[in-house]
Design a protein around this motif. Structure first.
Motif, short mmCIF file in Angstrom:
data_model
loop_
_atom_site.label_atom_id
_atom_site.label_comp_id
_atom_site.label_asym_id
_atom_site.label_seq_id
_atom_site.Cartn_x
_atom_site.Cartn_y
_atom_site.Cartn_z
N ARG A 217 -32.19 -98.45 -90.81
CA ARG A 217 -31.08 -99.09 -90.09
C ARG A 217 -31.61 -99.81 -88.86
NH1 ARG A 217 -28.02 -97.51 -85.71
NH2 ARG A 217 -25.95 -98.49 -85.58
N ASP A 218 -32.47 -99.14 -88.10
CA ASP A 218 -33.02 -99.74 -86.89
C ASP A 218 -33.86 -100.98 -87.24
OD1 ASP A 218 -31.79 -97.72 -85.49
OD2 ASP A 218 -33.61 -96.51 -85.29
N ARG A 219 -34.67 -100.87 -88.30
CA ARG A 219 -35.51 -102.01 -88.69
C ARG A 219 -34.65 -103.19 -89.17
NH1 ARG A 219 -38.88 -97.98 -91.03
NH2 ARG A 219 -38.07 -98.47 -93.13
N ALA A 220 -33.57 -102.89 -89.87
CA ALA A 220 -32.69 -103.97 -90.34
C ALA A 220 -32.09 -104.73 -89.18
CB ALA A 220 -31.59 -103.40 -91.23
N ILE A 221 -31.68 -104.00 -88.15
CA ILE A 221 -31.11 -104.65 -86.95
C ILE A 221 -32.17 -105.49 -86.25
CG2 ILE A 221 -30.10 -104.22 -84.68
CD1 ILE A 221 -28.79 -101.70 -85.94
N GLU A 222 -33.39 -104.94 -86.13
CA GLU A 222 -34.48 -105.69 -85.51
C GLU A 222 -34.82 -106.95 -86.32
OE1 GLU A 222 -37.68 -102.96 -85.22
OE2 GLU A 222 -36.72 -101.70 -83.70
N ARG A 223 -34.77 -106.84 -87.64
CA ARG A 223 -35.07 -108.00 -88.49
C ARG A 223 -34.04 -109.11 -88.28
NH1 ARG A 223 -33.26 -109.58 -93.41
NH2 ARG A 223 -32.07 -107.64 -93.62
N LEU A 224 -32.77 -108.74 -88.18
CA LEU A 224 -31.73 -109.74 -87.95
C LEU A 224 -31.92 -110.41 -86.59
CD1 LEU A 224 -28.63 -107.80 -89.34
CD2 LEU A 224 -29.71 -109.82 -90.35
N ASP A 225 -32.25 -109.61 -85.58
CA ASP A 225 -32.50 -110.20 -84.25
C ASP A 225 -33.72 -111.11 -84.30
OD1 ASP A 225 -30.49 -109.42 -82.43
OD2 ASP A 225 -31.31 -107.39 -82.33
N GLY A 226 -34.75 -110.68 -85.04
CA GLY A 226 -35.96 -111.50 -85.14
C GLY A 226 -35.71 -112.83 -85.83
N LEU A 227 -34.73 -112.87 -86.74
CA LEU A 227 -34.38 -114.11 -87.43
C LEU A 227 -33.39 -114.96 -86.63
CD1 LEU A 227 -33.96 -112.72 -91.07
CD2 LEU A 227 -35.84 -114.13 -90.19
N GLY A 228 -33.03 -114.49 -85.45
CA GLY A 228 -32.07 -115.22 -84.63
C GLY A 228 -30.63 -115.02 -85.04
N LEU A 229 -30.37 -114.05 -85.93
CA LEU A 229 -29.01 -113.78 -86.40
C LEU A 229 -28.40 -112.69 -85.52
CD1 LEU A 229 -29.81 -113.79 -90.23
CD2 LEU A 229 -28.91 -115.68 -88.84
N HIS A 230 -28.19 -113.04 -84.26
CA HIS A 230 -27.79 -112.03 -83.28
C HIS A 230 -26.38 -111.51 -83.53
CE1 HIS A 230 -31.49 -113.00 -81.26
NE2 HIS A 230 -31.12 -114.26 -81.08
N ALA A 231 -25.48 -112.38 -83.97
CA ALA A 231 -24.11 -111.93 -84.23
C ALA A 231 -24.09 -110.91 -85.37
CB ALA A 231 -23.22 -113.12 -84.57
N MET A 232 -24.89 -111.16 -86.42
CA MET A 232 -24.96 -110.21 -87.54
C MET A 232 -25.62 -108.91 -87.09
SD MET A 232 -26.04 -112.94 -90.53
CE MET A 232 -26.21 -111.69 -91.82
N ALA A 233 -26.62 -109.01 -86.21
CA ALA A 233 -27.28 -107.80 -85.71
C ALA A 233 -26.30 -106.94 -84.91
CB ALA A 233 -28.47 -108.18 -84.84
N ARG A 234 -25.44 -107.60 -84.12
CA ARG A 234 -24.46 -106.83 -83.35
C ARG A 234 -23.45 -106.16 -84.29
NH1 ARG A 234 -27.87 -108.62 -80.86
NH2 ARG A 234 -28.61 -106.59 -81.53
N ARG A 235 -23.09 -106.84 -85.37
CA ARG A 235 -22.18 -106.22 -86.34
C ARG A 235 -22.87 -105.03 -87.01
NH1 ARG A 235 -18.31 -109.58 -90.09
NH2 ARG A 235 -17.43 -107.49 -90.04
N ALA A 236 -24.15 -105.18 -87.32
CA ALA A 236 -24.88 -104.10 -87.96
C ALA A 236 -24.96 -102.87 -87.05
CB ALA A 236 -26.28 -104.56 -88.35
N GLU A 237 -25.02 -103.09 -85.74
CA GLU A 237 -25.08 -101.97 -84.81
C GLU A 237 -23.81 -101.13 -84.82
OE1 GLU A 237 -28.12 -103.65 -81.34
OE2 GLU A 237 -25.94 -103.93 -81.14
#
Length: 339
Positions: A217-237
């Protein structure tokens, strides 16, 4: 490579089965002696018996699959409609035996919520399921075949192909063993598998791409942030019990099967059963498990790519909320299983 792998693993399974049966009294005595010292009523003894059953069924299946290969002209006709149907019948019967014995020995009640099995007459289905361990794959495939009378086409991780029976069936039935992160064109493989679904087919995919763990879960959120998909990363959190879905495979399946409805599936009680240690400590016993099905008619699915990604995230948030509200319940001594 796959043939060589099965040439090694299949004899090992047969040898292990023979050794277990020869020494079965010692296994049962040892498990009975150990049971008072581990959580759960006779946990060690019950798990030992399920292991014996699983190994025995695996060995018998290897013999049956070899016989089918010989009867089909040394494999020449294995991919014909007739032999595909025979293999589906074999899988359904085997799943019924294993599921019935596991439910009896573990004393589980499994409740299904949502549309009845006849809610999708003559309509192909795309089934998207939460992934939290091999137990959910086992239960989902059994439910689709035995309760919903469907022939599943399943996308699995390639590590499962190390099992000689699974590896053989993957070559004989419509299925794909994929390796996320391998650089292969996974979306094309998924689209090919989802093409040409008929009225009793169910294409099965686990959008998270792997079993849930907190580290993933933590890696998936980091991957989304790394791809610049910050809105999706916040939803994943905000999702506590599921991984952020990877939309590529789902979008490919939706495009390849425009006539199919979608079914979303969540469950509780089979979470985090990833290793032998997990099975030993946390395999549910004397509990009521719940599976929730949602039917999504095709006309409710957005057409655009970005809209579909948002739609998938909305559903995964809904599944996460449902899991939070439905935890496994202990069964009283007199409670009967629903299925």
């Amino acid at each position: 490579m796959s043939i060589l792998r099965r040439a090694v693993t299949a004899p090992l399974v047969v040898l292990l089965t023979v050794l277990v049966w020869v020494s079965l009294p010692l296994w049962l005595i040892g498990a009975a002696a150990l049971s008072p010292f581990v959580p759960g009523r006779w946990r060690a003894l019950r798990l030992t018996w399920l292991l014996v059953v699983a190994l025995t069924v695996e060995t018998l299946l290897l013999a049956v699959l070899l016989g089918m290969w010989l009867a089909s002209g040394f494999g020449a006709r294995l991919r014909s409609a007739y032999w595909e149907g025979v293999h589906y019948d074999l899988v359904q019967g085997t799943m019924w035996v294993l599921f019935s014995e596991a439910r009896r020995v573990l004393r589980l009640s499994i409740e299904t919520q949502g549309p009845a099995p006849d809610a999708h007459p003559g309509v192909p289905l795309l089934v998207c399921c939460r992934h939290a361990g091999p137990g959910d794959s086992f239960t989902l495939v059994h439910a689709l075949m035995d309760w919903y009378d469907r022939e599943p086409r399943v996308v699995l991780k390639d590590t499962l192909a190390w099992d000689p029976v699974v590896g053989t069936l993957l070559r004989r039935l419509p299925a794909r063993a994929i390796s996320p992160g391998s650089g292969e064109d996974l979306e094309t493989q998924i689209a090919e598998l989802a093409t040409g679904l008929d009225r009793d087919d169910a294409f099965v995919i686990f959008p998270e791409g792997g079993n849930f763990t907190q580290a993933r879960r933590d890696r998936a959120i980091e991957r989304l942030d790394g791809l610049g998909l910050h809105a999706m990363a916040r939803r994943a959190e905000t999702m506590i019990h599921v991984l952020a879905p990877r939309p590529g495979g789902v979008l490919a399946a939706l495009d390849a099967a425009p006539e199919a409805d979608v079914v979303m599936v969540a469950h509780t009680g089979l979470d985090h059963l990833l290793t032998i240690g997990d099975l030993w400590r946390e395999l549910p016993m004397d509990k009521r498990l719940v599976m929730r099905w949602w039917q999504v008619p095709r006309e409710e699915i957005p057409a655009g790519r970005e809209e579909r990604i948002a739609w998938l995230y909305d559903w995964w948030q809904r599944i996460d909320d449902w899991v939070e509200q439905h935890r496994p319940e202990e069964m009283s001594s007199g409670r009967a299983a629903r299925r």
